[in-house]
Design a protein around this motif. Structure first.
Motif, mmCIF file in Angstrom:
data_model
loop_
_atom_site.group_PDB
_atom_site.id
_atom_site.type_symbol
_atom_site.label_atom_id
_atom_site.label_comp_id
_atom_site.label_asym_id
_atom_site.label_seq_id
_atom_site.Cartn_x
_atom_site.Cartn_y
_atom_site.Cartn_z
ATOM 1 N N LEU A 331 0.827 -1.202 0.000
ATOM 2 C CA LEU A 331 0.000 0.000 0.000
ATOM 3 C C LEU A 331 0.863 1.254 0.000
ATOM 4 C CD1 LEU A 331 -2.932 -0.804 2.463
ATOM 5 C CD2 LEU A 331 -2.875 -0.994 -0.025
ATOM 6 N N VAL A 332 1.995 1.203 0.698
ATOM 7 C CA VAL A 332 2.901 2.353 0.747
ATOM 8 C C VAL A 332 3.488 2.608 -0.628
ATOM 9 C CG1 VAL A 332 4.942 3.327 1.847
ATOM 10 C CG2 VAL A 332 3.422 1.841 3.152
ATOM 11 N N ASN A 333 3.949 1.563 -1.292
ATOM 12 C CA ASN A 333 4.517 1.687 -2.623
ATOM 13 C C ASN A 333 3.489 2.221 -3.612
ATOM 14 O OD1 ASN A 333 4.776 -0.005 -5.413
ATOM 15 N ND2 ASN A 333 6.794 0.654 -4.711
ATOM 16 N N LEU A 334 2.263 1.717 -3.548
ATOM 17 C CA LEU A 334 1.224 2.148 -4.479
ATOM 18 C C LEU A 334 0.826 3.601 -4.238
ATOM 19 C CD1 LEU A 334 -0.999 -1.061 -4.522
ATOM 20 C CD2 LEU A 334 0.596 -0.287 -6.296
ATOM 21 N N ALA A 335 0.753 3.998 -2.969
ATOM 22 C CA ALA A 335 0.415 5.397 -2.665
ATOM 23 C C ALA A 335 1.483 6.348 -3.184
ATOM 24 C CB ALA A 335 0.228 5.578 -1.161
ATOM 25 N N ALA A 336 2.724 5.855 -3.245
ATOM 26 C CA ALA A 336 3.838 6.666 -3.733
ATOM 27 C C ALA A 336 3.966 6.611 -5.258
ATOM 28 C CB ALA A 336 5.137 6.209 -3.082
ATOM 29 N N GLY A 337 3.054 5.922 -5.918
ATOM 30 C CA GLY A 337 3.073 5.865 -7.373
ATOM 31 C C GLY A 337 3.490 4.538 -7.950
ATOM 32 N N GLY A 338 3.869 3.584 -7.087
ATOM 33 C CA GLY A 338 4.241 2.256 -7.555
ATOM 34 C C GLY A 338 5.629 2.208 -8.154
ATOM 35 N N GLY A 339 6.020 1.008 -8.616
ATOM 36 C CA GLY A 339 7.309 0.830 -9.273
ATOM 37 C C GLY A 339 8.457 0.639 -8.309
ATOM 38 N N ASP A 340 9.665 0.641 -8.869
ATOM 39 C CA ASP A 340 10.871 0.447 -8.080
ATOM 40 C C ASP A 340 11.364 1.791 -7.538
ATOM 41 O OD1 ASP A 340 10.896 -2.288 -8.666
ATOM 42 O OD2 ASP A 340 12.005 -1.951 -10.536
ATOM 43 N N ARG A 341 11.749 1.807 -6.286
ATOM 44 C CA ARG A 341 12.298 3.033 -5.698
ATOM 45 C C ARG A 341 13.196 2.653 -4.532
ATOM 46 N NH1 ARG A 341 9.058 7.076 -4.868
ATOM 47 N NH2 ARG A 341 7.576 6.469 -6.466
ATOM 48 N N ASN A 342 14.233 3.453 -4.291
ATOM 49 C CA ASN A 342 15.147 3.178 -3.171
ATOM 50 C C ASN A 342 15.108 4.275 -2.112
ATOM 51 O OD1 ASN A 342 16.625 5.267 -4.352
ATOM 52 N ND2 ASN A 342 18.091 3.877 -5.329
ATOM 53 N N ALA A 343 14.186 5.226 -2.262
ATOM 54 C CA ALA A 343 13.996 6.256 -1.247
ATOM 55 C C ALA A 343 12.603 6.838 -1.423
ATOM 56 C CB ALA A 343 15.049 7.355 -1.362
ATOM 57 N N VAL A 344 12.076 7.392 -0.352
ATOM 58 C CA VAL A 344 10.758 8.000 -0.409
ATOM 59 C C VAL A 344 10.751 9.233 0.490
ATOM 60 C CG1 VAL A 344 9.782 6.608 1.469
ATOM 61 C CG2 VAL A 344 8.267 7.505 -0.306
ATOM 62 N N LEU A 345 10.097 10.293 0.028
ATOM 63 C CA LEU A 345 9.914 11.506 0.813
ATOM 64 C C LEU A 345 8.423 11.605 1.129
ATOM 65 C CD1 LEU A 345 11.166 14.179 1.929
ATOM 66 C CD2 LEU A 345 10.491 15.237 -0.237
ATOM 67 N N PHE A 346 8.080 11.491 2.402
ATOM 68 C CA PHE A 346 6.663 11.466 2.755
ATOM 69 C C PHE A 346 6.289 12.630 3.661
ATOM 70 C CE2 PHE A 346 8.786 8.838 5.963
ATOM 71 C CZ PHE A 346 8.221 9.294 7.156
ATOM 72 N N GLY A 347 5.027 13.000 3.598
ATOM 73 C CA GLY A 347 4.503 14.039 4.457
ATOM 74 C C GLY A 347 3.926 13.454 5.725
ATOM 75 N N HIS A 348 4.143 14.144 6.848
ATOM 76 C CA HIS A 348 3.576 13.747 8.136
ATOM 77 C C HIS A 348 3.030 15.006 8.809
ATOM 78 C CE1 HIS A 348 7.167 15.346 10.150
ATOM 79 N NE2 HIS A 348 7.923 14.636 9.318
ATOM 80 N N PRO A 349 2.408 14.914 9.972
ATOM 81 C CA PRO A 349 1.769 16.099 10.541
ATOM 82 C C PRO A 349 2.689 17.297 10.759
ATOM 83 C CG PRO A 349 0.916 14.144 11.615
ATOM 84 C CD PRO A 349 2.040 13.688 10.716
ATOM 85 N N SER A 350 3.973 17.061 11.032
ATOM 86 C CA SER A 350 4.888 18.175 11.299
ATOM 87 C C SER A 350 5.662 18.635 10.076
ATOM 88 C CB SER A 350 5.884 17.781 12.402
ATOM 89 O OG SER A 350 5.220 17.619 13.636
ATOM 90 N N GLY A 351 5.564 17.908 8.968
ATOM 91 C CA GLY A 351 6.317 18.299 7.781
ATOM 92 C C GLY A 351 6.632 17.118 6.894
#
Length: 392
Positions: A331-351
């Motif tokens: 679900l995390v990969n799909l929410a980020a657009g799917g496919g292969d990735r080696n890093a992710v930048l995500f938003g959380h309540p503080s930034g």
């Protein structure tokens, strides 16, 4: 009436990442608390100020949130491959309970500095200037963490210009590497699937990714439970019905992951697993008033800790996010657009937060060598903490 006087115990109050806690050297604890058991738990509860029916921890060092109700015990490692053994205790606020079932990724960033200052790291491993590599054995989950601690003139460098969303002031950057982050000795995906149907009575059947990485975590889609992924703490923490829903999801996820045998056991395992919901990128304003643009992030994630929405993101949950993002079909990969990735930048309540991880399949099973992120840490106060002598 005669009462035992207070005793004082050497302690250091530290911030690590977006958490803070009371740090102890094992050898400084009263002898009866140097071994696991009721005496140690009672001591730490009294230090933090729990259980507190008022929920404030006024009579202790706790800050009345899951992020600030934490304790750490460190000792020089007996393993030649590690410098320090690190044990983390998550202290319940309103119950007489210390949860030893998982790690704190945020406080992991303070372990290296404490270990160096306490003389737990051999002097030859500390450069006069540069980066000290501290090899940490995380005793709760049996994993290795590498902390890269900046050193100036032979001392830990705490000040700097590294900014971490969720922390008010800048500090020195500490890089943390969580080696082989799959939690425990089981499979990274205990159900055998990167996505499952999780049946939760009263809520329905939810798509879920249940992963053991960093810390056992149950991910669901925010849209499936009525959330957008842009929520701040006040949108969730004041709604008892919503909090009960998340606890029910967490409990049923724990059963499916094999962490507990029945949902009744979830109350005695508050620290793990975590429950989080993911969403595709969207514009929102963080708790500090900072505007987060959808174009600047890969996805949004909100996670609960000890029954409340976290004000930022737990470090161990960030490891779970980074690991899951690297594995296609979660679900995390799909929410980020799917496919292969080696890093992710995500938003959380503080930034926002960036976390990296590289995944590969070995004999049909997913393996992640390490997850990497940057945090900061500093000493807030050091000296002694005092507790009544008859409290443990």
């Amino acid at each position: 009436m005669t009462h035992k006087p207070q005793i004082k115990i050497p302690a250091t109050y530290m911030r690590g990442g977006t958490s803070k806690g009371v740090f102890f050297s094992l050898k400084d604890l009263p002898e009866v608390a140097q071994v696991p058991g009721e005496a140690r738990d009672r001591l730490l509860l009294r230090v933090i100020g729990s259980p507190d029916p008022y929920g404030k921890q006024t009579d202790g060092m706790g800050g009345a949130t899951s992020s600030t109700s934490k304790t750490v015990i460190l000792s020089k490692s007996e393993s030649p491959d590690h410098d320090v053994d690190y044990l983390f205790g998550q202290v319940s606020i309103d119950k007489p309970f210390v949860d030893w079932s998982g790690n704190c990724g945020n406080l992991s960033s303070a372990v290296g500095a404490f270990a160096i200052n306490a003389g737990l790291v051999n002097a030859e491993r500390i450069p006069e200037n540069g980066i000290a590599t501290v090899r940490i054995w995380q005793a709760n989950i049996g994993k290795t963490i590498i902390a890269r601690v900046p050193i100036t003139d032979g001392a830990v460098q705490e000040t700097g210009d590294f900014e971490l969303d969720g922390v008010t002031f800048p500090a020195a950057e500490v890089q943390i590497e969580f080696m082989d982050p799959a939690d425990g000795d089981g499979a990274m995906f205990p159900t055998g699937n990167v996505m499952d149907d999780l049946e939760v009575p009263g809520i329905g059947t939810l798509k879920a990714t249940m992963i053991n990485a960093g810390i056992p975590t149950v991910f669901v889609n925010g849209s499936d439970i009525g959330f957008t992924g842009t929520e701040l703490q006040e949108a969730i923490n004041g709604d008892d019905k919503v909090l009960a829903m998340f606890e029910l999801i967490r409990a049923h996820g724990a059963v499916r992951m094999g962490l507990i045998n029945s949902i009744d056991e979830a109350a005695n395992r508050q620290h793990t697993p975590k429950v989080a919901f993911v969403a595709k990128p969207a514009d929102y304003v963080s708790s500090s008033g900072k505007a987060i643009q959808a174009s600047d992030i890969d996805l949004s994630v909100r996670a609960l800790s000890m029954g409340k929405l976290h004000h930022a993101m737990m470090g161990t949950a960030a490891v779970a996010i980074g690991t899951a993002a690297a594995i296609p079909g979660t679900l995390v990969n799909l929410a980020a657009g799917g496919g292969d990735r080696n890093a992710v930048l995500f938003g959380h309540p503080s930034g926002t937060l960036r976390v990296g991880a590289e995944a590969k399949q070995v004999d049909g099973a997913w393996v992640v060598e390490k997850a990497i992120m940057s945090r900061s840490a500093r000493i807030l106060m050091e000296g002694w903490v005092r507790v009544p002598g008859d409290s443990f």
